[in-house]
Design an enzyme around this catalytic site. Structure first.
Site, mmCIF file in Angstrom:
data_model
loop_
_atom_site.group_PDB
_atom_site.id
_atom_site.type_symbol
_atom_site.label_atom_id
_atom_site.label_comp_id
_atom_site.label_asym_id
_atom_site.label_seq_id
_atom_site.Cartn_x
_atom_site.Cartn_y
_atom_site.Cartn_z
ATOM 1 N N SER A 36 142.226 43.177 -43.586
ATOM 2 C CA SER A 36 140.903 42.502 -42.491
ATOM 3 C C SER A 36 140.494 43.828 -41.706
ATOM 4 C CB SER A 36 142.534 42.321 -41.094
ATOM 5 O OG SER A 36 142.063 41.237 -40.069
ATOM 6 N N HIS A 78 138.469 39.526 -44.366
ATOM 7 C CA HIS A 78 138.679 38.092 -44.112
ATOM 8 C C HIS A 78 137.582 37.111 -42.688
ATOM 9 C CE1 HIS A 78 142.645 37.990 -42.264
ATOM 10 N NE2 HIS A 78 141.482 38.729 -41.690
#
EC number: 3.4.21.92
Length: 196
Positions: free
Chosen positions: A101, A126
């Protein structure tokens, strides 16, 4: 049984006596930092202040940021990234374990040619997410607009720093994409995979 933070001997240049300091303070003095937790304002402010202080102290010696983090708060991670771009010394990023992330965003922010992953490290990218579901409609729309702006900014940075086309990065950010160290290298997130 927890052992706490280990203490190690340290002698400042010009001092005769050795003192015992915790291992992190000793490593900071060697310009080595660790992001080994979820990214939040506390760790973000700590890393930012260390980078700024050490860049003022000596602006020609590289800084080293070791990353093993599941990600965390986007704005706090972007503050770390921005500081890495701002300070004069190169910041070398080293992924050991996991950079997921916003931690992968910090990883890609290292100095080009100085971004490394350990052989068994994992990287995950993501799109940014929010947990702001119980808001009024107007607040929810504003939150969605802010998330879209953050996604565009993050996508633009990945495109710039990896050399991948925008459509590849955008497609990868649609879902959780996990990569091995060699896949992260092929994707342009890291430049080198450390040899065993």
């Amino acid at each position: 049984m927890p052992i706490g933070v280990p203490k190690v001997p340290f002698r400042s240049p010009g001092e005769g006596d050795t003192s015992w300091v915790d291992i992190y303070n000793r490593l900071y003095r060697e310009r080595l930092f660790f992001l080994g937790q979820e990214v939040d304002t506390d760790i973000s402010n700590q890393l930012i202040s260390l980078m700024i202080y050490l860049s003022i102290e000596k602006d020609t010696k590289d800084l080293y940021l070791f990353i093993n983090s599941p990600g965390g708060w986007v704005i706090s991670g972007m503050a770390i990234y921005d500081t890495m771009q701002f300070v004069r010394p190169d910041v070398q990023t080293i992924c050991m374990g996991l950079a997921a992330s916003i931690a992968s965003f910090i990883l890609v922010g290292g100095a080009i040619t100085k971004r490394i992953a350990f052989p068994h490290a994992r990287v995950m990218i993501h799109q940014p997410a929010s947990s702001f579901y119980e808001a009024q409609t107007g607040e929810f729309i504003l939150e969605a607009e802010e998330l879209l702006k953050l996604r565009e900014t993050i996508t633009r940075v990945y495109v710039q720093r990896t050399g991948k086309p925008i459509w590849v990065v955008s497609e990868d950010m649609e879902r959780d994409v996990f990569m091995s160290a060699t896949e992260a290298q092929a994707h342009g997130i890291v430049d080198l995979v450390a040899v065993q």
